[in-house]
Write a protein that holds these residues in place. Structure first.
Motif, PDB file in Angstrom:
ATOM      1  N   LEU A 149      92.937  32.788  21.747  1.00 46.75           N
ATOM      2  CA  LEU A 149      91.864  31.878  21.360  1.00 46.75           C
ATOM      3  C   LEU A 149      92.163  30.466  21.847  1.00 46.75           C
ATOM      4  O   LEU A 149      91.287  29.776  22.403  1.00 46.75           O
ATOM      5  CB  LEU A 149      91.698  31.898  19.837  1.00 46.75           C
ATOM      6  CG  LEU A 149      90.728  30.859  19.230  1.00 46.75           C
ATOM      7  CD1 LEU A 149      89.316  31.095  19.742  1.00 46.75           C
ATOM      8  CD2 LEU A 149      90.766  30.923  17.709  1.00 46.75           C
ATOM      9  N   SER A 203      82.527  31.648  28.359  1.00 50.60           N
ATOM     10  CA  SER A 203      82.054  32.875  29.013  1.00 50.60           C
ATOM     11  C   SER A 203      82.795  33.120  30.328  1.00 50.60           C
ATOM     12  O   SER A 203      83.128  34.267  30.660  1.00 50.60           O
ATOM     13  CB  SER A 203      80.549  32.783  29.283  1.00 50.60           C
ATOM     14  OG  SER A 203      79.831  32.552  28.087  1.00 50.60           O
ATOM     15  N   ARG A 233      90.101  39.821  25.063  1.00 46.37           N
ATOM     16  CA  ARG A 233      89.299  38.642  25.377  1.00 46.37           C
ATOM     17  C   ARG A 233      88.138  38.471  24.406  1.00 46.37           C
ATOM     18  O   ARG A 233      87.836  37.366  23.957  1.00 46.37           O
ATOM     19  CB  ARG A 233      88.787  38.775  26.810  1.00 46.37           C
ATOM     20  CG  ARG A 233      87.937  37.627  27.288  1.00 46.37           C
ATOM     21  CD  ARG A 233      88.644  36.317  27.171  1.00 46.37           C
ATOM     22  NE  ARG A 233      89.899  36.301  27.890  1.00 46.37           N
ATOM     23  CZ  ARG A 233      90.716  35.268  27.930  1.00 46.37           C
ATOM     24  NH1 ARG A 233      90.409  34.170  27.304  1.00 46.37           N
ATOM     25  NH2 ARG A 233      91.841  35.331  28.577  1.00 46.37           N
ATOM     26  N   LEU A 234      87.492  39.571  24.019  1.00 47.84           N
ATOM     27  CA  LEU A 234      86.375  39.487  23.080  1.00 47.84           C
ATOM     28  C   LEU A 234      86.835  39.010  21.710  1.00 47.84           C
ATOM     29  O   LEU A 234      86.128  38.248  21.040  1.00 47.84           O
ATOM     30  CB  LEU A 234      85.676  40.848  22.966  1.00 47.84           C
ATOM     31  CG  LEU A 234      84.802  41.255  24.153  1.00 47.84           C
ATOM     32  CD1 LEU A 234      84.232  42.648  23.934  1.00 47.84           C
ATOM     33  CD2 LEU A 234      83.665  40.253  24.365  1.00 47.84           C
ATOM     34  N   ILE A 235      88.012  39.468  21.280  1.00 46.16           N
ATOM     35  CA  ILE A 235      88.537  39.035  19.991  1.00 46.16           C
ATOM     36  C   ILE A 235      88.729  37.523  19.971  1.00 46.16           C
ATOM     37  O   ILE A 235      88.581  36.872  18.933  1.00 46.16           O
ATOM     38  CB  ILE A 235      89.869  39.751  19.689  1.00 46.16           C
ATOM     39  CG1 ILE A 235      89.616  41.246  19.444  1.00 46.16           C
ATOM     40  CG2 ILE A 235      90.549  39.152  18.465  1.00 46.16           C
ATOM     41  CD1 ILE A 235      90.884  42.059  19.280  1.00 46.16           C
ATOM     42  N   ILE A 286      87.000  35.373  22.191  1.00 46.68           N
ATOM     43  CA  ILE A 286      85.761  34.693  22.542  1.00 46.68           C
ATOM     44  C   ILE A 286      84.773  34.655  21.386  1.00 46.68           C
ATOM     45  O   ILE A 286      84.099  33.645  21.153  1.00 46.68           O
ATOM     46  CB  ILE A 286      85.134  35.363  23.783  1.00 46.68           C
ATOM     47  CG1 ILE A 286      85.869  34.911  25.042  1.00 46.68           C
ATOM     48  CG2 ILE A 286      83.647  35.035  23.899  1.00 46.68           C
ATOM     49  CD1 ILE A 286      85.312  35.499  26.310  1.00 46.68           C
ATOM     50  N   VAL A 287      84.689  35.751  20.644  1.00 52.31           N
ATOM     51  CA  VAL A 287      83.679  35.818  19.567  1.00 52.31           C
ATOM     52  C   VAL A 287      83.880  34.703  18.541  1.00 52.31           C
ATOM     53  O   VAL A 287      82.925  33.989  18.212  1.00 52.31           O
ATOM     54  CB  VAL A 287      83.694  37.214  18.910  1.00 52.31           C
ATOM     55  CG1 VAL A 287      82.836  37.210  17.649  1.00 52.31           C
ATOM     56  CG2 VAL A 287      83.185  38.264  19.894  1.00 52.31           C
ATOM     57  N   PRO A 288      85.100  34.487  17.997  1.00 51.23           N
ATOM     58  CA  PRO A 288      85.262  33.353  17.074  1.00 51.23           C
ATOM     59  C   PRO A 288      84.947  32.011  17.720  1.00 51.23           C
ATOM     60  O   PRO A 288      84.385  31.125  17.069  1.00 51.23           O
ATOM     61  CB  PRO A 288      86.745  33.437  16.674  1.00 51.23           C
ATOM     62  CG  PRO A 288      87.144  34.839  16.942  1.00 51.23           C
ATOM     63  CD  PRO A 288      86.343  35.259  18.131  1.00 51.23           C
ATOM     64  N   PHE A 348      82.805  31.422  20.177  1.00 51.83           N
ATOM     65  CA  PHE A 348      81.356  31.318  20.280  1.00 51.83           C
ATOM     66  C   PHE A 348      80.735  30.941  18.936  1.00 51.83           C
ATOM     67  O   PHE A 348      79.894  30.036  18.844  1.00 51.83           O
ATOM     68  CB  PHE A 348      80.765  32.652  20.753  1.00 51.83           C
ATOM     69  CG  PHE A 348      80.356  32.653  22.193  1.00 51.83           C
ATOM     70  CD1 PHE A 348      81.163  33.230  23.161  1.00 51.83           C
ATOM     71  CD2 PHE A 348      79.169  32.066  22.599  1.00 51.83           C
ATOM     72  CE1 PHE A 348      80.791  33.222  24.495  1.00 51.83           C
ATOM     73  CE2 PHE A 348      78.782  32.063  23.927  1.00 51.83           C
ATOM     74  CZ  PHE A 348      79.598  32.638  24.875  1.00 51.83           C
ATOM     75  N   ILE A 349      81.142  31.671  17.895  1.00 54.05           N
ATOM     76  CA  ILE A 349      80.553  31.436  16.575  1.00 54.05           C
ATOM     77  C   ILE A 349      80.817  30.009  16.101  1.00 54.05           C
ATOM     78  O   ILE A 349      79.918  29.319  15.607  1.00 54.05           O
ATOM     79  CB  ILE A 349      81.123  32.456  15.556  1.00 54.05           C
ATOM     80  CG1 ILE A 349      80.660  33.868  15.911  1.00 54.05           C
ATOM     81  CG2 ILE A 349      80.693  32.101  14.133  1.00 54.05           C
ATOM     82  CD1 ILE A 349      81.284  34.955  15.062  1.00 54.05           C
ATOM     83  N   TYR A 378      77.910  27.337  15.582  1.00 51.01           N
ATOM     84  CA  TYR A 378      77.635  26.975  14.181  1.00 51.01           C
ATOM     85  C   TYR A 378      78.069  25.548  13.851  1.00 51.01           C
ATOM     86  O   TYR A 378      77.362  24.809  13.185  1.00 51.01           O
ATOM     87  CB  TYR A 378      78.344  27.967  13.260  1.00 51.01           C
ATOM     88  CG  TYR A 378      77.981  27.826  11.806  1.00 51.01           C
ATOM     89  CD1 TYR A 378      76.774  28.317  11.305  1.00 51.01           C
ATOM     90  CD2 TYR A 378      78.846  27.178  10.916  1.00 51.01           C
ATOM     91  CE1 TYR A 378      76.451  28.177   9.977  1.00 51.01           C
ATOM     92  CE2 TYR A 378      78.524  27.033   9.582  1.00 51.01           C
ATOM     93  CZ  TYR A 378      77.326  27.539   9.118  1.00 51.01           C
ATOM     94  OH  TYR A 378      76.993  27.386   7.795  1.00 51.01           O
TER      95      TYR A 378
END
Length: 627
Positions: A119, A142, A345-347, A349-351, A353-354, A358
């Motif tokens: 992250l 991204s 990578r998704l683990i 990227i997702v936080p 992004f959120i 937000y």
């Protein structure tokens, strides 16, 4: 392929070291793994604490960086010793020692730590791209997905190419800050004073804790214990001793370079922001913005951003390898590298992004701090087992660490775990005080922290209360070699049998013997598909290669005893590629191949072998279905 009962067989003895050559060539042959490890000590997660320390307290906290570097050097040398002597990485050694539930929790914590580190690297690269090219932060996050393909490309080129790429990125970081130092003109006498230990106030203590917590990365201990096994050397006592010594020199040089980079970041902040009275600069974006007017050169911020991108890119590559090592070591689970990379990578990227969507782009600093807190919470679960493992006289076969090294290691572990526990405690306390609904912190966060503390205590005391650790079954293949004779031989005279050391092997051999009888020539083949095999190909000579070849020889002996003519053939990498290669390069009439049924989800994760082989060979294929 389906999940096997074999542990990760790491990158062990895969790059040959020429014995009859000059000492400098030997040293250079061993150099490389520590440089890949060192990037974790200069990743974007370290930058915020270095900038904050330099801007608020000038050169005062340089000694903290030096102390952290000494701690890291000892721990990394222990990690290298474990891999060299026991030929096991830290995850494997843990799996051999602790129960399955404990190992699962340790794996889960290691994955969280790697995701947290990733992250920080994602955010660092995204911030660097934003600063350099004015790309929106979400787009930068991204773009970091693309390094999945860069990693796969480098892995296919071999470890030497990957090490060279990492060293180039480290050189870019170092040269960038060397130019920054020239522009900033720091005060040499003040730098020297900063080497003397001092903590001005509680804020300085907090930053010092953050620096130490961000310096020693748990995933680096897993990574180093695996990477040192890339060198193939003489396994005699003198050869092992030499390998330990040369890898120590490798670590000494690489980690000192990492120290110089971290020190350069802190010195740069001290020579610019602290000197100008800008004591509140702690964000990477703010540091970039103020460098040009303070240093009077447009190159200063550009070099800063380039170094940030290089740090993020190099760290994310090594973080991915560490992720694959802990998955295979703890869970005995192998999945396709591209799937593993995308999951990691998704683990991360997702936080990101959120949080950005937000809370806005200003939340990146808080995310970086959060990632360091998570790393801090996990650190003890890597350090404590490592010290236990390298202190075991029996398993270290005469190369266990000495009394004084052991004392130093435990003192360092005590300092690091205590300071990181303090950091975690302060963060949780802050969350409770500032949260609108602190009950959620008490219900979810506090019990997890307490459970983690209890598990850490268990890991500390277990080896002391047990006189001896259970001897693990390192490669639990099938328990017994059983061969049944053919009843009705048919007509094939040159038969290839692909084995994967599963229950299907028995049926594959029986079917082959029925086809050829005692007149046929049989070739039993197997593909070693560990991380090392995928990276190094036929250069590898690791523990799995040795054990797998041994099992093939046992099959051969059992068949020859009954009058059959048998050859063995071993290849390395991905079965769906290696099996057709062996078959097409040989002279065979038919191939016998075991299958495990179809499951679309498993096929996606592990890759399909039967279909790929069926379309790639030029001889008949007999598929043996596992019931």
């Amino acid at each position: 392929m389906t999940t096997k009962t074999k542990s990760l067989e790491e990158v062990h003895e895969s790059v040959s070291v020429v014995h009859h050559t000059s000492i400098w060539k030997k040293i250079l042959a061993f150099f490389g793994p520590a440089y890949m490890v060192s990037v974790g000590y200069m990743d974007p997660g370290n930058w915020a604490t270095d900038i904050a320390g330099g801007s608020q307290f000038g050169y005062t906290l340089i000694w903290v960086l030096l102390m952290s570097n000494i701690m890291a050097l000892l721990l990394q040398s222990l990690s290298a010793r474990l891999g060299i002597v026991r030929q096991r990485d830290l995850a494997q050694a843990s799996r051999d020692t602790y129960s399955r539930p404990v190992n699962f929790v340790l794996y889960f914590l290691a994955e969280i730590a790697i995701a947290a580190c990733d992250l920080a690297e994602v955010l660092g690269m995204a911030i660097g791209l934003q600063l350099l090219f004015e790309i929106p932060l979400l787009w930068g996050v991204s773009i970091t997905m693309l390094d999945t393909f860069l990693l796969l490309f480098l892995m296919n080129k071999g470890i030497k190419k990957m090490e060279a790429f990492i060293i180039v990125l480290v050189a870019i970081i170092g040269l960038s800050f060397l130019v920054e130092m020239f522009l900033a003109k720091p005060e040499i006498t003040e730098i020297a004073k900063g080497m003397v230990p001092s903590i001005p106030n509680s804020t300085a203590l907090y930053i010092a804790i953050g620096i130490i917590g961000a310096t020693v990365m748990p995933h680096n201990l897993y990574l180093h214990s695996s990477l040192v096994q890339t060198r193939k050397f003489d396994r005699t006592a003198s050869g092992v001793k030499q390998a330990i010594r040369y890898n120590f020199f490798d670590s000494l040089i690489a980690l000192n370079l990492a120290f110089l980079v971290n020190a350069a970041i802190l010195i740069l902040a001290a020579a610019t922001f602290y000197k100008s009275g800008m004591f509140d600069v702690a964000e990477i974006q703010d540091a970039y913005k103020f460098l040009e007017p303070l240093l009077g050169s447009h190159w200063a911020p550009t070099l800063f951003a380039v170094a940030l991108i290089a740090a993020g890119q190099s760290s994310t590559i090594t973080g991915t390898l560490a992720g694959q090592i802990v998955m295979e070591g703890y869970l005995n689970l192998r999945i396709q590298p591209w799937v593993r990379r995308i999951i990691t990578r998704l683990i991360a990227i997702v936080p990101a992004f959120i949080a950005i969507v937000y809370f806005g782009e200003s939340a990146t600093g808080k995310l970086l701090i959060l990632s360091q807190v998570i790393l801090s919470l996990q650190l003890g679960f890597a350090i404590i087992p490592l010290i236990h493992f390298v202190s075991d006289d029996k398993k270290m076969r005469g190369f266990a660490i000495g009394k004084y090294t052991k004392i130093a290691a435990w003192l360092i572990a005590l300092v690091i775990v205590s300071l990181n526990a303090r950091l975690v405690f302060d963060e949780i306390k802050g969350w409770i005080e500032t949260s609108e609904n602190p009950v959620y912190i008490w219900v979810f966060v506090v019990p997890l922290a307490v459970a983690a503390a209890l598990l850490l205590i268990y890991i500390i005391v277990k080896p002391f209360i047990e006189k001896s650790m259970a001897t693990p079954t390192l490669v639990p293949h099938i328990k017994e070699i059983v061969v049944k004779e053919a009843e009705k031989p048919i007509v094939y005279s040159k038969i290839a049998i692909a084995l994967d050391f599963s229950k299907t092997d028995q049926k594959s051999i029986e079917s082959a013997l029925q086809l050829g009888g005692k007149e046929a020539q049989y070739t039993i083949m197997h593909v070693v598909e560990s991380v090392g095999a995928m990276v190094y190909g036929d250069e590898i000579a690791d523990f799995e290669t040795t054990s797998d070849l041994g099992y093939l020889e046992k099959y051969k002996a059992a068949l020859e005893e009954k009058g059959y003519k048998v050859n063995v053939q071993l290849d390395f990498g991905v079965p769906k590629v290696s099996i057709p290669k062996m078959v097409n390069e040989g002279d065979f009439d038919i191939l016998i191949l075991g299958a495990h049924g179809h499951n679309w989800f498993k096929d996606m994760l592990f890759g399909t072998t039967v279909n790929a082989v069926r379309h790639s060979i030029r001889i008949p294929l007999l598929i043996i279905q596992h019931q």
